[in-house]
Design a protein around this motif. Structure first.
Motif, mmCIF file in Angstrom:
data_model
loop_
_atom_site.group_PDB
_atom_site.id
_atom_site.type_symbol
_atom_site.label_atom_id
_atom_site.label_comp_id
_atom_site.label_asym_id
_atom_site.label_seq_id
_atom_site.Cartn_x
_atom_site.Cartn_y
_atom_site.Cartn_z
ATOM 1 N N ASP A 75 0.805 -1.223 0.000
ATOM 2 C CA ASP A 75 0.000 0.000 0.000
ATOM 3 C C ASP A 75 0.836 1.270 0.000
ATOM 4 O O ASP A 75 0.567 2.206 -0.749
ATOM 5 C CB ASP A 75 -0.934 0.031 1.219
ATOM 6 N N ASN A 76 1.857 1.284 0.881
ATOM 7 C CA ASN A 76 2.696 2.483 0.963
ATOM 8 C C ASN A 76 3.323 2.806 -0.386
ATOM 9 O O ASN A 76 3.442 3.966 -0.767
ATOM 10 C CB ASN A 76 3.799 2.290 1.998
ATOM 11 N N THR A 79 0.857 4.290 -2.675
ATOM 12 C CA THR A 79 0.683 5.696 -2.318
ATOM 13 C C THR A 79 1.812 6.546 -2.894
ATOM 14 O O THR A 79 1.572 7.633 -3.430
ATOM 15 C CB THR A 79 0.646 5.858 -0.789
ATOM 16 N N ASP A 83 1.836 10.079 -4.951
ATOM 17 C CA ASP A 83 2.089 11.166 -4.009
ATOM 18 C C ASP A 83 2.782 12.345 -4.701
ATOM 19 O O ASP A 83 3.969 12.280 -5.033
ATOM 20 C CB ASP A 83 2.962 10.617 -2.865
ATOM 21 N N TYR A 286 5.358 4.811 6.320
ATOM 22 C CA TYR A 286 5.431 5.465 5.017
ATOM 23 C C TYR A 286 6.824 6.054 4.788
ATOM 24 O O TYR A 286 7.401 5.913 3.704
ATOM 25 C CB TYR A 286 4.360 6.555 4.927
#
Lengths: 322, 280
Positions: A75-76, A79, A83, A286
């Motif tokens: 998931d990170n 992202t 981002d 993260y």
């Protein structure tokens, strides 16, 4: 034997120093373990293990308290792909890499060529131009921040000599901040390049330029045809150090734009973004994923550079010497 | 043609070279000189004329910093951290490099490659896990908490510089020592260490300056003012006295003196070490 460590030992550890019997005796094996064991333990414990752990934490949504629990898989990383702030930081890093090479390289070469002559006081000159490199980034950052503030000395000088039009908010204006950063970086690191190039030039046999002069080559022809090509390995190594340093850039940006401008807009790097997410915002999971991406990017660039640019220079160097 | 002969004849004293060198030095030293001189001014002098000379010269800022405890505490912390880091790096580094340079065993290539790859592992990537690790060891806010990682992260450079150095010691010396019934460890102690002193000084200086200037690691590990090293101290001082620019300049100039003195004493060694590493 002691090359095996409790944590992380199996992943990147070298094969245990335990050759076949006919190779070396137990006494030598003991010496090898006793002499290299402490260094390897330290290295595995405090370098390799944390790097591996960074990869592990990157799979969690973790606030930094207790052991990571909320496993989010990739998931990170998904992202990160979306981002905007990370993309901005990455773009700044790319600019810094390229600008460092094209600004510092030619300037340093020009000055190295200039200083590579029999001139008086050469050793003093070398010490003096190395000074910025030796001063810590915190001091450099603090000093330049004070100089470049909107009411700082640089603008003061510009006003006093009637160049009001050039007065700028050097740090806080995001559209010129990257150039301000490059100015400071060039100031700090160009001396290192000059010294490196000068040392490389001193290894070039003088007979070559003398022979060229005998054949009627001009000064510039000699530099262009002889000095520069023979300086190739030094330039390529400098390029490597410069690229890796630019990718990892943290201290200067964090100090100047973190403390004096309170916004890294315009100059954020992957490393400052990682710290602001991890340490300052508390998104440790993260932040670690960002660290992993930074690591992978540096690794790929380093390997590509070594494979295609440094290959001629490092042949044999990585195979254990001789 | 004319330029060629001119350039060659003028090697000893071409004024253009000196002018350019002076310009370069001016640019390099300008900001440094500004910091030092700025410390001799008052804030009102700085505000009214940001680029002027002190008039009159003020010694109060420097005296304040030098008579306060903070500065000396941080100098002490930085010195301890740098000295112990240097000693650790040099000791562990020369032992491992000796093995890599003079023993033949399986896994030697892998061990060398491991340290070489370590050149690309910056503390930046590992900093959060490193913090957790140090916390679990109970070393947060202590100097060992930054010394141990510093040693580990400096080992790759040290090994890469020292291995070629130790390989250059002639094989004949080792054979002669063996004939004189000197063991390999005895040879290490009596011959290798003395012969490699120049290399050890180089890596020692690099480790010292590195530790002295290190910022990221102390930033994470040291939160308590009592344990601050100079870079953290400069930053804390600058934000605490942000309105008192002159005092910040004085603090900043004093904190760069040790590195500068140390460096100018050993400049040749540092440069020699760097080029040695580049060639090797």
């Amino acid at each position: 034997m002691s090359t095996r460590v409790r944590d992380g030992g199996g992943v990147a550890a070298p094969p245990p120093a335990r050759p076949r019997r006919r190779g070396i005796g137990w006494a030598q094996r003991l010496e090898i373990a006793a002499l290299s064991g402490p260094a390897i333990l330290m290295f595995l414990g405090f370098v390799i293990t944390p790097v591996i752990l960074a990869g592990y934490y990157g799979f969690y949504r973790w606030k930094g308290f207790g052991p990571p629990t909320n496993f989010v898989g990739l998931d990170n990383y998904v992202t990160i792909l979306q981002d905007e702030l990370f993309h901005e930081a990455l773009w700044h890093n790319a600019q810094i890499v390229v600008l460092s090479l094209v600004l510092q390289g030619p300037i340093a070469l020009a000055f190295a060529l200039l200083l590579n002559q029999k001139i008086r006081g050469q050793s003093i000159i070398r010490v003096l131009i190395f000074v910025p490199y030796v001063i810590s980034e915190v001091i450099v950052g603090t000093a330049w921040a004070l100089l470049l503030q909107s009411e700082g000395a640089v603008n003061g000088v510009l006003r006093s000599i009637g160049l009001e039009g050039l007065v700028e908010d050097w740090l806080a204006n995001p559209s010129i901040a990257i150039w301000t950063l490059m100015l400071i970086l060039t100031w700090k690191y160009v001396g290192f390049a000059v010294i490196l190039f000068l040392a490389g030039m001193q290894n070039i046999p003088e007979e070559l330029s003398e022979a060229a002069a005998m054949d009627g080559a001009s000064y510039w022809q000699t530099q262009w045809r002889i000095t520069l090509p023979l300086l190739g390995p030094t330039i390529r190594i400098w390029g490597f150090l410069s690229v890796i340093g630019a990718l990892q850039l943290f201290d200067l940006v964090y100090i100047i734009w973190g403390q004096y401008v309170a916004s890294t807009a315009g100059t954020s790097t992957m490393a400052t973004y990682m710290v602001s997410e991890g340490r300052n915002a508390g998104n440790y999971g993260y932040g670690n994923a960002v660290a992993v991406v930074l690591f992978i990017i540096s690794m790929i660039i380093a390997l590509v550079y070594q494979r295609f640019v440094l290959r001629r220079d490092t042949q044999g160097a990585l195979t254990g010497g001789r | 043609m004319a330029t060629a002969t001119h350039a060659q004849r003028a090697q000893r004293g071409n004024p253009v070279v000196y002018v350019a060198a002076l310009a370069l030095i001016g640019v390099m030293l300008g900001p440094v000189v500004y910091i030092i001189i700025g410390g001799f001014r008052t804030n009102s002098q700085i505000t009214t004329d940001p680029a002027g000379l002190p008039d009159p010269w003020q010694f109060g800022n420097y005296i304040d910093v030098l008579t306060g405890d903070t500065f000396w505490l941080q100098v002490t912390n930085s010195t301890i951290a740098a000295v112990v880091t240097t000693a650790g790096v040099v000791t562990l580094g020369v032992m491992a490099s000796y093995v890599l340079a003079r023993y033949h065993f399986r896994g030697r290539g892998a061990m060398y490659a491991l340290f070489a790859a370590g050149l690309m592992f910056p503390p930046t990537v590992a900093i959060t896990p490193l913090y957790v690790l140090i916390k679990n060891l109970g070393l947060v806010n202590t100097l060992p908490g930054i010394i141990l990682p510093q040693i580990a992260f400096t080992l790759p450079t040290t090994v890469i510089i020292l291995v070629p150095f130790l390989q250059a010691i002639p094989k004949e010396l080792e054979e002669a020592a063996a004939i004189d019934r000197c063991s390999r460890l005895g040879f290490f102690w009596r011959m290798v260490l003395p012969l490699s002193v120049p290399g050890l000084i180089t890596v020692g200086i690099l480790a010292f300056v590195n530790s002295w200037n290190s910022y990221l690691l102390p930033l994470f590990i040291l939160n308590d003012q009592e344990s601050f090293t100079l870079p953290l101290g400069v930053q804390a001082f600058a934000s605490q006295y942000s309105v008192d620019t002159a005092k910040v300049l004085a603090f900043t100039s004093l904190s760069m003196i040790p590195a500068l003195v140390f460096f100018s004493l050993f400049e040749r060694r540092i440069v020699g070490g760097l080029t040695g590493a580049v060639k090797g």
